[in-house]
Design a protein around this motif. Structure first.
Motif, PDB file in Angstrom:
ATOM      1  N   LEU A  35     -35.759  39.030 -75.836  1.00 18.81           N
ATOM      2  CA  LEU A  35     -34.913  37.856 -75.614  1.00 18.81           C
ATOM      3  C   LEU A  35     -35.741  36.753 -75.000  1.00 18.81           C
ATOM      4  O   LEU A  35     -36.603  37.013 -74.166  1.00 18.81           O
ATOM      5  CB  LEU A  35     -33.761  38.169 -74.648  1.00 18.81           C
ATOM      6  CG  LEU A  35     -32.639  39.061 -75.133  1.00 18.81           C
ATOM      7  CD1 LEU A  35     -31.635  39.270 -74.000  1.00 18.81           C
ATOM      8  CD2 LEU A  35     -31.953  38.479 -76.339  1.00 18.81           C
ATOM      9  N   ARG A  36     -35.471  35.540 -75.383  1.00 20.00           N
ATOM     10  CA  ARG A  36     -36.083  34.383 -74.747  1.00 20.00           C
ATOM     11  C   ARG A  36     -34.993  33.657 -73.983  1.00 20.00           C
ATOM     12  O   ARG A  36     -34.197  32.938 -74.581  1.00 20.00           O
ATOM     13  CB  ARG A  36     -36.710  33.457 -75.797  1.00 20.00           C
ATOM     14  CG  ARG A  36     -37.943  34.056 -76.427  1.00 20.00           C
ATOM     15  CD  ARG A  36     -38.576  33.087 -77.403  1.00 20.00           C
ATOM     16  NE  ARG A  36     -38.713  33.804 -78.671  1.00 20.00           N
ATOM     17  CZ  ARG A  36     -38.459  33.303 -79.862  1.00 20.00           C
ATOM     18  NH1 ARG A  36     -38.074  32.071 -79.986  1.00 20.00           N
ATOM     19  NH2 ARG A  36     -38.613  34.034 -80.933  1.00 20.00           N
ATOM     20  N   PRO A  43     -25.949  42.060 -70.240  1.00 19.55           N
ATOM     21  CA  PRO A  43     -26.921  41.002 -70.490  1.00 19.55           C
ATOM     22  C   PRO A  43     -26.697  40.196 -71.767  1.00 19.55           C
ATOM     23  O   PRO A  43     -26.974  38.995 -71.782  1.00 19.55           O
ATOM     24  CB  PRO A  43     -28.261  41.733 -70.535  1.00 19.55           C
ATOM     25  CG  PRO A  43     -27.931  43.146 -70.805  1.00 19.55           C
ATOM     26  CD  PRO A  43     -26.565  43.391 -70.252  1.00 19.55           C
ATOM     27  N   ILE A  44     -26.199  40.803 -72.837  1.00 23.89           N
ATOM     28  CA  ILE A  44     -26.044  40.045 -74.089  1.00 23.89           C
ATOM     29  C   ILE A  44     -24.953  38.979 -73.955  1.00 23.89           C
ATOM     30  O   ILE A  44     -25.197  37.809 -74.299  1.00 23.89           O
ATOM     31  CB  ILE A  44     -25.809  40.984 -75.294  1.00 23.89           C
ATOM     32  CG1 ILE A  44     -27.020  41.900 -75.499  1.00 23.89           C
ATOM     33  CG2 ILE A  44     -25.505  40.182 -76.557  1.00 23.89           C
ATOM     34  CD1 ILE A  44     -28.345  41.181 -75.741  1.00 23.89           C
ATOM     35  N   PRO A  45     -23.753  39.303 -73.446  1.00 24.45           N
ATOM     36  CA  PRO A  45     -22.779  38.215 -73.254  1.00 24.45           C
ATOM     37  C   PRO A  45     -23.295  37.130 -72.297  1.00 24.45           C
ATOM     38  O   PRO A  45     -23.076  35.938 -72.526  1.00 24.45           O
ATOM     39  CB  PRO A  45     -21.548  38.921 -72.675  1.00 24.45           C
ATOM     40  CG  PRO A  45     -21.666  40.329 -73.138  1.00 24.45           C
ATOM     41  CD  PRO A  45     -23.142  40.614 -73.181  1.00 24.45           C
ATOM     42  N   LEU A  46     -24.019  37.550 -71.245  1.00 26.36           N
ATOM     43  CA  LEU A  46     -24.593  36.577 -70.311  1.00 26.36           C
ATOM     44  C   LEU A  46     -25.595  35.685 -71.046  1.00 26.36           C
ATOM     45  O   LEU A  46     -25.567  34.455 -70.923  1.00 26.36           O
ATOM     46  CB  LEU A  46     -25.265  37.291 -69.141  1.00 26.36           C
ATOM     47  CG  LEU A  46     -25.985  36.408 -68.122  1.00 26.36           C
ATOM     48  CD1 LEU A  46     -25.031  35.435 -67.453  1.00 26.36           C
ATOM     49  CD2 LEU A  46     -26.677  37.282 -67.070  1.00 26.36           C
ATOM     50  N   TYR A  47     -26.462  36.294 -71.839  1.00 27.97           N
ATOM     51  CA  TYR A  47     -27.457  35.543 -72.600  1.00 27.97           C
ATOM     52  C   TYR A  47     -26.789  34.536 -73.536  1.00 27.97           C
ATOM     53  O   TYR A  47     -27.181  33.364 -73.605  1.00 27.97           O
ATOM     54  CB  TYR A  47     -28.334  36.515 -73.386  1.00 27.97           C
ATOM     55  CG  TYR A  47     -29.289  35.844 -74.331  1.00 27.97           C
ATOM     56  CD1 TYR A  47     -30.425  35.201 -73.859  1.00 27.97           C
ATOM     57  CD2 TYR A  47     -29.055  35.839 -75.709  1.00 27.97           C
ATOM     58  CE1 TYR A  47     -31.312  34.577 -74.732  1.00 27.97           C
ATOM     59  CE2 TYR A  47     -29.933  35.229 -76.575  1.00 27.97           C
ATOM     60  CZ  TYR A  47     -31.054  34.596 -76.091  1.00 27.97           C
ATOM     61  OH  TYR A  47     -31.914  33.975 -76.950  1.00 27.97           O
ATOM     62  N   CYS A  97     -27.102  30.481 -73.419  1.00 29.14           N
ATOM     63  CA  CYS A  97     -27.519  29.693 -74.581  1.00 29.14           C
ATOM     64  C   CYS A  97     -26.486  28.601 -74.899  1.00 29.14           C
ATOM     65  O   CYS A  97     -26.850  27.447 -75.143  1.00 29.14           O
ATOM     66  CB  CYS A  97     -27.725  30.592 -75.794  1.00 29.14           C
ATOM     67  SG  CYS A  97     -29.211  31.619 -75.697  1.00 29.14           S
ATOM     68  N   GLN A  98     -25.214  28.960 -74.875  1.00 29.15           N
ATOM     69  CA  GLN A  98     -24.166  27.985 -75.145  1.00 29.15           C
ATOM     70  C   GLN A  98     -24.176  26.874 -74.095  1.00 29.15           C
ATOM     71  O   GLN A  98     -24.101  25.690 -74.421  1.00 29.15           O
ATOM     72  CB  GLN A  98     -22.803  28.682 -75.160  1.00 29.15           C
ATOM     73  CG  GLN A  98     -21.661  27.746 -75.461  1.00 29.15           C
ATOM     74  CD  GLN A  98     -20.323  28.463 -75.418  1.00 29.15           C
ATOM     75  OE1 GLN A  98     -20.145  29.423 -74.670  1.00 29.15           O
ATOM     76  NE2 GLN A  98     -19.397  28.011 -76.233  1.00 29.15           N
ATOM     77  N   ALA A 140     -30.034  27.514 -79.290  1.00 32.61           N
ATOM     78  CA  ALA A 140     -29.638  28.596 -80.198  1.00 32.61           C
ATOM     79  C   ALA A 140     -30.233  29.918 -79.705  1.00 32.61           C
ATOM     80  O   ALA A 140     -31.394  29.952 -79.306  1.00 32.61           O
ATOM     81  CB  ALA A 140     -30.126  28.306 -81.606  1.00 32.61           C
ATOM     82  N   PRO A 141     -29.445  30.993 -79.725  1.00 28.13           N
ATOM     83  CA  PRO A 141     -29.980  32.298 -79.327  1.00 28.13           C
ATOM     84  C   PRO A 141     -31.182  32.667 -80.195  1.00 28.13           C
ATOM     85  O   PRO A 141     -31.203  32.384 -81.391  1.00 28.13           O
ATOM     86  CB  PRO A 141     -28.824  33.265 -79.578  1.00 28.13           C
ATOM     87  CG  PRO A 141     -27.606  32.407 -79.584  1.00 28.13           C
ATOM     88  CD  PRO A 141     -28.043  31.067 -80.109  1.00 28.13           C
TER      89      PRO A 141
END
Length: 147
Positions: free
Chosen positions: A84-85, A118-122, A126-127, A132-133
């Motif tokens: 992830l960036r 972490p994914i929902p947080l990421y 981004c939003q 963009a993810p």
């Protein structure tokens, strides 16, 4: 000498001055409540405080959240930066080591885990930042595409 991102972000905090006049900012490891063991290790994702309430209100399942006057830090499982960036102004702090500005626990989860997924947080970061993810995989391994 390389310094961690958390150290570079330390605009205020407990400081030490070297003989040559350089200042060194301290770090602290965020301490989780003993009743919430970090069985997967822990890192932290920080954002400037101005984004804190907005992010907290949009996330389901917030884990432990720490804050000081300038930054809010969400506890995530260790390695949540793999592939992830995290977009700026987010700061990823491995080992949950953050600038020592006396962060304090401001949210304790109702469930038995200290982690924010972490994914929902990421995706929310981004939003929030308008970026963009972007996932990066090992060399030669991208995300699957539909054909």
């Amino acid at each position: 000498m390389l310094r961690s991102m958390a150290t570079l972000l330390a605009a205020r905090g407990r400081d030490r001055q070297h003989a040559d006049g350089r200042e060194e900012w301290g770090e602290v490891r965020l301490a989780l409540p003993p009743s919430l063991p970090a069985t997967m290790g822990c890192d932290a994702v920080g954002l400037p405080a101005r984004h804190g309430f907005r992010l907290m209100s949009r996330l389901r399942g917030n884990g432990c959240v720490f804050a000081d006057t300038d930054w809010w830090w969400w506890i995530v499982p260790a390695g949540s930066d793999a592939e992830l960036r995290w977009p700026l102004p987010a700061c990823y702090a491995a080992g949950a080591r953050v600038p020592d500005r006396s962060p304090r626990l401001i949210h304790r989860p109702d469930h038995g885990s200290p982690y924010t997924p972490p994914i929902p947080l990421y995706l929310l970061v981004c939003q929030l930042t308008g970026i963009a993810p972007a996932w990066s995989g090992p060399a030669g391994h991208g995300l699957p595409t539909r054909r």
